[in-house]
Scaffold this active site. Sequence first.
Site, PDB file in Angstrom:
ATOM      1  N   THR A 133       0.837  -1.193   0.000  1.00 24.99           N
ATOM      2  CA  THR A 133       0.000   0.000   0.000  1.00 24.99           C
ATOM      3  C   THR A 133       0.871   1.241   0.000  1.00 24.99           C
ATOM      4  O   THR A 133       2.083   1.169   0.159  1.00 24.99           O
ATOM      5  CB  THR A 133      -0.908   0.053   1.242  1.00 24.99           C
ATOM      6  N   ALA A 135       1.009   3.268   2.282  1.00 26.90           N
ATOM      7  CA  ALA A 135       1.466   3.526   3.635  1.00 26.90           C
ATOM      8  C   ALA A 135       2.735   2.757   3.964  1.00 26.90           C
ATOM      9  O   ALA A 135       3.503   3.144   4.819  1.00 26.90           O
ATOM     10  CB  ALA A 135       0.367   3.141   4.642  1.00 26.90           C
ATOM     11  N   CYS A 136       2.965   1.653   3.286  1.00 26.01           N
ATOM     12  CA  CYS A 136       4.095   0.809   3.650  1.00 26.01           C
ATOM     13  C   CYS A 136       4.473  -0.082   2.504  1.00 26.01           C
ATOM     14  O   CYS A 136       3.619  -0.645   1.832  1.00 26.01           O
ATOM     15  CB  CYS A 136       3.727  -0.041   4.863  1.00 26.01           C
ATOM     16  N   GLY A 137       5.751  -0.209   2.256  1.00 23.84           N
ATOM     17  CA  GLY A 137       6.226  -1.050   1.174  1.00 23.84           C
ATOM     18  C   GLY A 137       6.503  -2.451   1.668  1.00 23.84           C
ATOM     19  O   GLY A 137       5.636  -3.301   1.687  1.00 23.84           O
ATOM     20  N   CYS A 139       7.935  -3.242   4.788  1.00 25.77           N
ATOM     21  CA  CYS A 139       8.312  -3.175   6.200  1.00 25.77           C
ATOM     22  C   CYS A 139       8.197  -4.550   6.855  1.00 25.77           C
ATOM     23  O   CYS A 139       7.170  -5.209   6.764  1.00 25.77           O
ATOM     24  CB  CYS A 139       7.422  -2.186   6.938  1.00 25.77           C
TER      25      CYS A 139
END
Length: 296
Positions: A133, A135-137, A139
Site C-alpha cells: 500500500t 502507507a508501507c512497502g 516493512c
Amino acid sequence: MGRVTERVPVVRVRYADPAADGAGPSAADRPRSDAVAVEEPLELRLNGSVLTVTMRTPGADIDLAHGWLLTEGIIGSVADVRTMRYCGGSVLDADELPRNTYNVLDVELSEQARASGRAAEAVADARRLGVTTSACGICGSASIEALRARLPDGDLAGLECAIALPDIADLVRSLRTTQPTFVATGGTHAALWVAPDQTQRGSAEDVGRHNAVDKVLGAALRAGAHPPFGGALIVSSRASYEIVQKAAMAGVPVVIAVSAPSSLAVSAARDLGMTLLAFARDSGVNVYAGAHRVRP
C-alpha cells in the site's frame, strides 16, 4: 495518464472560539472543490503473472518499476529487463479498483536475469509479500541480516561519501522545490538523489514514500547509473526501514530524512555501514549513524 491531482468537493468547517458564547463548530461554509493527490493501483506482472501491486500516484511508472525491481534484488542493471509494457485487463476487482490500461505493467526479464538463481529467489520473496500500500512497502519482510546477505559486498561501509553540514540544508531546500504536487495537495512525499559528484540527478513525488524512492532510483538506473550508485538520498518523509533498505540495495550510503527515523532504520543503517541523518532542517540535523561521513 500522468494525472497526479484530482478536484473533489469539500465542505470546510471552522471551530468557534472556545472563549466565546456558544462554543462549538461554526456553520459550515458552502461546498467548494479541493485538490487531492491521485492514488491508483499499479500492478506489476512478470511474464503475465502478478508479481506485486502497489498504490501509487500515476506517472513515471516505468521508473518506479525499475526501481522496485532493483531494490527487491530482482535486477541489478537495466540490461536485466528485456521488455516492459503497459497492458490491459487488470485482474483486480473492477468494483474495488479501477480497470485502467495504464495501471498494469508486464515485465519480461532478459535470459541472463531469468537464469540467475538470485533473481528467482527474489521473485519468490516478492510474490510472497503480495499487495503493498501507499502507507508501507516491505516493512518487516526481511531482517537486517537477510538484507546484508542480498548486498553484493555485505554492507556499504566501504563507500566513501563526504557530505558537508551546510550542504544538508541546501539539499532539503532543493527537495522542497521538487514538490509541486505537495504544494497543490499536501498529500505526497518526495525523494531526491544526489550523485557522488554532488549533482542532483533526479527527484520524484508520490503518495507513497517508498514509491517516490523507487521512481528516483529507477530513473537513475535507466539513465545509466550502476549499483552501487553512491551519493545521498533525501526524503521528505520519516526514515523507515524500507527507505534504508532501498538505499542500501541501490548502493546509496547516505540517507537524509526531513522527519524522524524508526528504530529499525537506525539499526539497519548502523549495521550496514550507512549514514542516517534525520530531522534535517535549515538550523541543523540529527546524526543517527555514520557520523564519519559528515563534515563541518
